[in-house]
Design a protein around this motif. Sequence first.
Motif, short mmCIF file in Angstrom:
data_model
loop_
_atom_site.label_atom_id
_atom_site.label_comp_id
_atom_site.label_asym_id
_atom_site.label_seq_id
_atom_site.Cartn_x
_atom_site.Cartn_y
_atom_site.Cartn_z
N GLN A 95 0.83 -1.21 0.00
CA GLN A 95 0.00 0.00 0.00
C GLN A 95 0.86 1.26 0.00
N ALA A 96 1.97 1.24 0.73
CA ALA A 96 2.85 2.41 0.76
C ALA A 96 3.50 2.65 -0.59
N SER A 97 3.86 1.57 -1.27
CA SER A 97 4.43 1.70 -2.60
C SER A 97 3.43 2.30 -3.57
N GLN A 98 2.16 1.94 -3.41
CA GLN A 98 1.12 2.46 -4.30
C GLN A 98 0.97 3.97 -4.14
N LEU A 99 1.19 4.48 -2.92
CA LEU A 99 1.18 5.93 -2.73
C LEU A 99 2.28 6.58 -3.57
N GLY A 100 3.42 5.90 -3.63
CA GLY A 100 4.51 6.40 -4.46
C GLY A 100 4.18 6.35 -5.93
N VAL A 101 3.38 5.37 -6.33
CA VAL A 101 2.95 5.28 -7.72
C VAL A 101 2.02 6.44 -8.08
N ALA A 102 1.12 6.78 -7.15
CA ALA A 102 0.08 7.78 -7.42
C ALA A 102 0.67 9.11 -7.89
N LYS A 103 1.71 9.54 -7.22
CA LYS A 103 2.26 10.86 -7.54
C LYS A 103 2.80 10.92 -8.96
N ILE A 104 3.36 9.81 -9.44
CA ILE A 104 3.90 9.80 -10.81
C ILE A 104 2.78 9.68 -11.82
N VAL A 105 1.80 8.82 -11.55
CA VAL A 105 0.67 8.64 -12.46
C VAL A 105 -0.10 9.94 -12.64
N HIS A 106 -0.33 10.66 -11.54
CA HIS A 106 -1.18 11.85 -11.59
C HIS A 106 -0.43 13.13 -11.96
N PHE A 107 0.86 13.21 -11.60
CA PHE A 107 1.57 14.48 -11.79
C PHE A 107 2.87 14.36 -12.57
N GLY A 108 3.30 13.16 -12.87
CA GLY A 108 4.54 13.01 -13.61
C GLY A 108 4.39 13.43 -15.06
N ASN A 165 7.84 2.44 3.79
CA ASN A 165 8.91 1.89 2.95
C ASN A 165 10.17 2.74 2.99
N SER A 166 10.32 3.50 4.05
CA SER A 166 11.49 4.38 4.17
C SER A 166 12.80 3.65 3.91
N HIS A 167 12.95 2.46 4.48
CA HIS A 167 14.24 1.77 4.44
C HIS A 167 14.37 0.76 3.31
N VAL A 168 13.35 0.64 2.47
CA VAL A 168 13.47 -0.20 1.28
C VAL A 168 13.22 0.60 0.01
N GLY A 169 12.79 1.85 0.15
CA GLY A 169 12.43 2.67 -1.00
C GLY A 169 13.62 3.09 -1.84
N ASP A 170 13.40 3.12 -3.15
CA ASP A 170 14.42 3.57 -4.10
C ASP A 170 14.16 4.99 -4.59
N GLY A 210 8.55 -6.01 10.20
CA GLY A 210 8.99 -6.36 8.86
C GLY A 210 8.81 -5.22 7.89
N PHE A 211 7.94 -4.27 8.26
CA PHE A 211 7.65 -3.08 7.46
C PHE A 211 8.46 -1.91 8.01
N SER A 212 8.81 -0.98 7.15
CA SER A 212 9.54 0.21 7.62
C SER A 212 8.69 1.45 7.38
N PHE A 213 8.56 2.26 8.40
CA PHE A 213 7.94 3.58 8.24
C PHE A 213 8.73 4.53 9.12
#
Length: 429
Positions: A95-108, A165-170, A210-213
């Motif tokens: 779900q956190a990764s999908q938030l990262g997707v949203a910004k590119i889909v809508h504003f990229g 996803n702070s500690h796994v995010g690219d 197991g999750f990072s925030f």
Amino acid sequence: MSFASRTTGYFTTPQHERLRAEVRAFAEAEVAPAVAGMEESKAVHTELSRLIARQGWLGVTVDPEYGGLGLGHLAKTIIIEELSRVSGAMGAMVQASQLGVAKIVHFGNEEQKRHWLPRVGDGRCLPTIAVTEPDAGGHVLGMSSTAERVGDEYVLNGRKVFVGNSHVGDLHGVVVRTGPGSGGLSAFLVESTAPGFSLAPHRPAMGLHGFSFGELVFEDCRVPAANLLGAEGDGLAVAYSSSVLYGRPNLTAVSLGIHRAIVEQTVEFARDHRRYGKPLAELPTVKQKLGQMQSQLMTARLAAYYAAHQLDQGAPCDADLISAKLLNVESSLDSARTAMEIHAAYGLDPGRTVERLLRDANHIYSPAGTSDIQRLRLAEVALGTYQDQWSARLADKLRASSVALERVTLVAGEPAHLPIGEPAVAAAR
């Protein structure tokens, strides 16, 4: 009759149910064996996060033109729900990764989409969004982190906290100040390798092990001017739209998956545990509690699926998203308490699944607005004062997922199969 119209009472199609079966099989085979280790170590499980990303599910709402699955928001809900049923932590990761997707889909812009979305779709890139700050919390306009234009770069300074996803995010989508007021916020794509970017040490929390925030730190962090999302001043729109259109339904799906697991685990316990010479489930008081849990689960699921379905139709549905998040969070917490009552002292055992589920359920309360915030927004809907209907403003982009869904190849009247492990990369206010 079109594929999209062949739905069940929960708005799902045969394709959705096939996807559910694939995600459930993966979750039970690959995720479930790792849960005990995540609970014991409380460390971020980078390998499992990467394995899930390679399934192609992070690109479920991304058009196939950009390497995604193009299956829409209801499919996204199902993916997150099925992962969360086994591990709230890994459901939260998606779900956190999908938030990262949203910004590119809508504003990229086109270049940003063509560069990053295929990498998200095949699992090479785990994106995040970073808005919250230590001294501002959910008050977006209270943020103080800054970005200053210097030649062909922006220089960022400040801190962001509770970043999923702070500690796994690219690739971090970071909203910071470029000027005063509500028009002075801007959003940037910041790679995890950017000079001046660092991470605070991971700190385990009550649940979602197991999750990072965690916390992102920017100290004269330099990013190319080309990494600006949209225009200067679009930061508030990036933050709000991502929270409303992805954050709320995503967290709704995590709550729903946890809720399902709570009910399933409690029913199993009540069937197996005996009192007075019979299974606990045969006691009238326990039956009443199980019936209440089942009713809450069914109602929560209907709200979650309906809201996601409305998103896929490009319909104005902010209120449905708000209500679904409120209902799913509150009902999952209610069912968790009821489950603990049925388990009694056994529920306090850290070795019991219900104890983990109770902790995980509490993590979904605050992100994308607490229940109090959801009620305030729904009051505005009732009073006719709710503004910024993001699902209407971005309807064309949301409806694109539904159009892509119509393009899915049908074989003998059934949707094309998406095998596990083979990403279809070609195909707050």
